[in-house]
Scaffold this active site. Structure first.
Site, PDB file in Angstrom:
ATOM      1  N   ASN A 161     -10.955  -2.326  -5.213  1.00  0.00           N
ATOM      2  CA  ASN A 161     -10.188  -1.443  -6.104  1.00  0.00           C
ATOM      3  C   ASN A 161     -10.871  -1.250  -7.468  1.00  0.00           C
ATOM      4  O   ASN A 161     -10.552  -0.295  -8.188  1.00  0.00           O
ATOM      5  CB  ASN A 161      -8.762  -1.964  -6.319  1.00  0.00           C
ATOM      6  CG  ASN A 161      -7.862  -1.821  -5.108  1.00  0.00           C
ATOM      7  OD1 ASN A 161      -6.957  -2.631  -4.880  1.00  0.00           O
ATOM      8  ND2 ASN A 161      -8.084  -0.794  -4.307  1.00  0.00           N
ATOM      9  N   TRP A 162     -11.842  -2.124  -7.813  1.00  0.00           N
ATOM     10  CA  TRP A 162     -12.606  -1.910  -9.058  1.00  0.00           C
ATOM     11  C   TRP A 162     -13.373  -0.594  -8.997  1.00  0.00           C
ATOM     12  O   TRP A 162     -13.776  -0.052 -10.016  1.00  0.00           O
ATOM     13  CB  TRP A 162     -13.595  -3.057  -9.308  1.00  0.00           C
ATOM     14  CG  TRP A 162     -12.976  -4.365  -9.681  1.00  0.00           C
ATOM     15  CD1 TRP A 162     -13.004  -5.518  -8.954  1.00  0.00           C
ATOM     16  CD2 TRP A 162     -12.259  -4.691 -10.887  1.00  0.00           C
ATOM     17  NE1 TRP A 162     -12.339  -6.537  -9.618  1.00  0.00           N
ATOM     18  CE2 TRP A 162     -11.879  -6.063 -10.808  1.00  0.00           C
ATOM     19  CE3 TRP A 162     -11.899  -3.959 -12.036  1.00  0.00           C
ATOM     20  CZ2 TRP A 162     -11.152  -6.707 -11.812  1.00  0.00           C
ATOM     21  CZ3 TRP A 162     -11.173  -4.605 -13.048  1.00  0.00           C
ATOM     22  CH2 TRP A 162     -10.807  -5.964 -12.923  1.00  0.00           C
TER      23      TRP A 162
ATOM     24  N   GLY B 245       0.099   5.631  -4.321  1.00  0.00           N
ATOM     25  CA  GLY B 245      -0.466   6.936  -4.670  1.00  0.00           C
ATOM     26  C   GLY B 245       0.139   8.054  -3.836  1.00  0.00           C
ATOM     27  O   GLY B 245       0.542   9.098  -4.369  1.00  0.00           O
ATOM     28  N   ARG B 246       0.217   7.817  -2.524  1.00  0.00           N
ATOM     29  CA  ARG B 246       0.770   8.851  -1.633  1.00  0.00           C
ATOM     30  C   ARG B 246       2.258   9.071  -1.907  1.00  0.00           C
ATOM     31  O   ARG B 246       2.766  10.179  -1.825  1.00  0.00           O
ATOM     32  CB  ARG B 246       0.526   8.462  -0.169  1.00  0.00           C
ATOM     33  CG  ARG B 246      -0.889   8.775   0.311  1.00  0.00           C
ATOM     34  CD  ARG B 246      -1.223   8.044   1.574  1.00  0.00           C
ATOM     35  NE  ARG B 246      -1.466   6.622   1.313  1.00  0.00           N
ATOM     36  CZ  ARG B 246      -1.448   5.691   2.246  1.00  0.00           C
ATOM     37  NH1 ARG B 246      -1.187   6.001   3.505  1.00  0.00           N
ATOM     38  NH2 ARG B 246      -1.694   4.435   1.922  1.00  0.00           N
ATOM     39  N   TRP B 247       2.958   8.004  -2.228  1.00  0.00           N
ATOM     40  CA  TRP B 247       4.383   8.101  -2.555  1.00  0.00           C
ATOM     41  C   TRP B 247       4.577   9.034  -3.755  1.00  0.00           C
ATOM     42  O   TRP B 247       5.444   9.920  -3.744  1.00  0.00           O
ATOM     43  CB  TRP B 247       4.926   6.706  -2.875  1.00  0.00           C
ATOM     44  CG  TRP B 247       6.382   6.639  -3.191  1.00  0.00           C
ATOM     45  CD1 TRP B 247       7.415   6.493  -2.313  1.00  0.00           C
ATOM     46  CD2 TRP B 247       6.983   6.691  -4.502  1.00  0.00           C
ATOM     47  NE1 TRP B 247       8.613   6.449  -2.984  1.00  0.00           N
ATOM     48  CE2 TRP B 247       8.377   6.575  -4.327  1.00  0.00           C
ATOM     49  CE3 TRP B 247       6.477   6.825  -5.802  1.00  0.00           C
ATOM     50  CZ2 TRP B 247       9.275   6.581  -5.400  1.00  0.00           C
ATOM     51  CZ3 TRP B 247       7.370   6.841  -6.874  1.00  0.00           C
ATOM     52  CH2 TRP B 247       8.758   6.723  -6.662  1.00  0.00           C
TER      53      TRP B 247
ATOM     54  N   HIS C 127       2.461   3.567  -9.047  1.00  0.00           N
ATOM     55  CA  HIS C 127       2.229   2.149  -9.373  1.00  0.00           C
ATOM     56  C   HIS C 127       3.413   1.579 -10.163  1.00  0.00           C
ATOM     57  O   HIS C 127       3.870   0.460  -9.897  1.00  0.00           O
ATOM     58  CB  HIS C 127       0.940   1.987 -10.172  1.00  0.00           C
ATOM     59  CG  HIS C 127      -0.292   2.373  -9.400  1.00  0.00           C
ATOM     60  ND1 HIS C 127      -0.492   1.964  -8.097  1.00  0.00           N
ATOM     61  CD2 HIS C 127      -1.373   3.128  -9.729  1.00  0.00           C
ATOM     62  CE1 HIS C 127      -1.664   2.457  -7.671  1.00  0.00           C
ATOM     63  NE2 HIS C 127      -2.203   3.169  -8.633  1.00  0.00           N
TER      64      HIS C 127
ATOM     65  N   SER D 122      -7.550  -5.353  -5.113  1.00  0.00           N
ATOM     66  CA  SER D 122      -8.670  -5.885  -4.318  1.00  0.00           C
ATOM     67  C   SER D 122      -9.985  -5.755  -5.085  1.00  0.00           C
ATOM     68  O   SER D 122     -10.079  -4.976  -6.043  1.00  0.00           O
ATOM     69  CB  SER D 122      -8.780  -5.133  -2.991  1.00  0.00           C
ATOM     70  OG  SER D 122      -9.298  -3.831  -3.211  1.00  0.00           O
ATOM     71  N   THR D 123     -10.974  -6.509  -4.654  1.00  0.00           N
ATOM     72  CA  THR D 123     -12.313  -6.386  -5.250  1.00  0.00           C
ATOM     73  C   THR D 123     -12.766  -4.929  -5.173  1.00  0.00           C
ATOM     74  O   THR D 123     -13.338  -4.382  -6.122  1.00  0.00           O
ATOM     75  CB  THR D 123     -13.308  -7.276  -4.476  1.00  0.00           C
ATOM     76  OG1 THR D 123     -12.779  -8.604  -4.415  1.00  0.00           O
ATOM     77  CG2 THR D 123     -14.660  -7.305  -5.136  1.00  0.00           C
TER      78      THR D 123
ATOM     79  N   ASP E  66       0.823  -1.211   0.000  1.00  0.00           N
ATOM     80  CA  ASP E  66       0.000   0.000   0.000  1.00  0.00           C
ATOM     81  C   ASP E  66       0.858   1.263   0.000  1.00  0.00           C
ATOM     82  O   ASP E  66       1.976   1.264   0.521  1.00  0.00           O
ATOM     83  CB  ASP E  66      -0.921  -0.022   1.235  1.00  0.00           C
ATOM     84  CG  ASP E  66      -2.062   0.985   1.115  1.00  0.00           C
ATOM     85  OD1 ASP E  66      -2.345   1.428  -0.012  1.00  0.00           O
ATOM     86  OD2 ASP E  66      -2.667   1.309   2.156  1.00  0.00           O
TER      87      ASP E  66
HETATM   88  C1  IPE Z   1      -5.416  -2.590  -0.154  1.00  0.00           C
HETATM   89  O1  IPE Z   1      -5.033  -1.292  -0.435  1.00  0.00           O
HETATM   90  C2  IPE Z   1      -5.465  -3.388  -1.416  1.00  0.00           C
HETATM   91  C3  IPE Z   1      -4.164  -3.606  -2.050  1.00  0.00           C
HETATM   92  C4  IPE Z   1      -2.997  -3.337  -1.521  1.00  0.00           C
HETATM   93  C5  IPE Z   1      -4.220  -4.198  -3.348  1.00  0.00           C
HETATM   94  P1  IPE Z   1      -6.121  -0.120  -0.560  1.00  0.00           P
HETATM   95  O2  IPE Z   1      -5.376   1.136  -0.743  1.00  0.00           O
HETATM   96  O3  IPE Z   1      -7.123  -0.464  -1.583  1.00  0.00           O
HETATM   97  O4  IPE Z   1      -6.786  -0.198   0.880  1.00  0.00           O
HETATM   98  P2  IPE Z   1      -7.791   0.783   1.642  1.00  0.00           P
HETATM   99  O5  IPE Z   1      -9.027   0.860   0.823  1.00  0.00           O
HETATM  100  O6  IPE Z   1      -7.111   2.095   1.779  1.00  0.00           O
HETATM  101  O7  IPE Z   1      -8.004   0.132   2.953  1.00  0.00           O
HETATM  102  C1  IPE Z   2      -1.416   0.335  -3.391  1.00  0.00           C
HETATM  103  O1  IPE Z   2      -1.227   1.708  -3.413  1.00  0.00           O
HETATM  104  C2  IPE Z   2      -1.712  -0.230  -4.754  1.00  0.00           C
HETATM  105  C3  IPE Z   2      -3.101  -0.684  -4.945  1.00  0.00           C
HETATM  106  C4  IPE Z   2      -4.032  -0.691  -4.034  1.00  0.00           C
HETATM  107  C5  IPE Z   2      -3.451  -1.166  -6.252  1.00  0.00           C
HETATM  108  P1  IPE Z   2      -2.458   2.721  -3.461  1.00  0.00           P
HETATM  109  O2  IPE Z   2      -2.837   2.952  -4.864  1.00  0.00           O
HETATM  110  O3  IPE Z   2      -3.559   2.238  -2.574  1.00  0.00           O
HETATM  111  O4  IPE Z   2      -1.798   4.032  -2.843  1.00  0.00           O
HETATM  112  P2  IPE Z   2      -2.402   4.985  -1.730  1.00  0.00           P
HETATM  113  O5  IPE Z   2      -2.838   4.110  -0.594  1.00  0.00           O
HETATM  114  O6  IPE Z   2      -3.535   5.709  -2.347  1.00  0.00           O
HETATM  115  O7  IPE Z   2      -1.270   5.885  -1.356  1.00  0.00           O
HETATM  116 MG    MG Z   3      -3.985   2.470  -0.619  1.00  0.00          MG
END
Ligand code: IPE
Ligand code: IPE
Ligand code: MG
Length: 248
Positions: A69-70, A24-26, A38, A66-67, A21
């Protein structure tokens, strides 16, 4: 000194699972878009995989999509799927060179066709590798997996293949997408979030949890070593008393 020197090889977790995880923030911290995060996360996947295999860990599971993430904006989902296809395609050779087998858990049927095809090919092409199994959790959510198992069990009861009284924990595990994969002893989550986000709820019943504030694209071999050293400092009691554990 590297944490690697403190690792006790007689007490390695057989299975390490990671919630990757913070991409995005990175990226945001660097004034870049989420896709940049990514793309940079792929290097960390390589590092974690290599480090785990070198140590002698047998299973590494990475939560990649994750589901839930869709529900992200379509362009981000498209970027992630494209990245997945490209990465699997590029990395299969390296997996074979390093004797690593690829598996996938989750609702694989829900992935776009090209993604599914690439994945299935890589799984087939690496199926004879024995050093480590790399498990990608894709379109995965634990609640989906558990409901899916319940449906499959109900169908088998209906067909008289199994009897209701036969259903126990071991049998239930066999109906999960993680069948044949031991439960993880160690679960790592990066990015400073203290939650499980629908990951392996059944399988982590007794896992040790490790949280690091590092964003996933900054995760390197040394971070895995540190997590393992931390894991090895813990006393796993499984409901018993500390005295009982020490007697052994
Ligand atoms: C969890 O990360 C899923 C994956 C790392 C693939 P998310 O960024 O989707 O989690 P939440 O929604 O912030 O808990
Ligand atoms: C994890 O990083 C990758 C996936 C969940 C696919 P994020 O995309 O969730 O990044 P943040 O949590 O928004 O920083
Ligand atoms: Mg995340």
């Amino acid at each position: 000194m590297s944490f690697k020197e403190s690792i006790d090889y007689s007490n390695l977790p057989k299975h390490v699972a990671v919630i990757m995880d913070g991409n995005g923030r990175w990226a945001k911290q660097k004034g870049k878009n989420r896709a940049f995060g990514h793309h940079n996360g792929v290097l960390s996947v390589r590092e974690a995989t290599e480090a785990a295999a070198e140590l002698g860990i047998k299973f590494l599971t990475l939560y990649a999509f994750s589901t839930e993430n869709w529900n992200r904006p379509k362009f981000e989902v498209d970027i992630l799927m494209k990245l997945l296809v490209n990465t699997i395609n590029k990395e299969t050779k390296t997996l074979n060179k390093n004797n690593i087998r690829l598996l996938a858990i989750g609702n694989i049927d829900s992935l776009p066709d090209n993604c599914k095809k690439e994945l299935q090919e890589a799984i087939k092409n690496t199926s004879n590798n024995t050093r480590m199994t790399l498990v990608l959790a894709l379109s995965y959510s634990s609640k989906w997996e558990i409901i899916n198992a319940v449906k499959l069990i109900a169908a088998d009861v209906h067909k008289n293949k199994i009897n209701i009284n036969e259903i126990n924990q071991d049998m239930f595990s066999e109906y999960l997408t993680t069948k044949d994969i031991p439960d993880p002893e160690l679960l790592i989550r990066t990015s400073g979030e203290f939650r499980i986000s629908n990951f392996l709820l059944w399988q982590i019943a007794y896992s040790e949890l490790y949280f690091t504030p590092k964003f996933w694209p900054d995760f390197r071999k040394e971070d895995l070593y540190e997590a393992i050293v931390n894991y090895q400092s813990r006393e796993r009691r499984f409901g018993k008393t500390s005295e009982q554990i020490k007697q052994k």
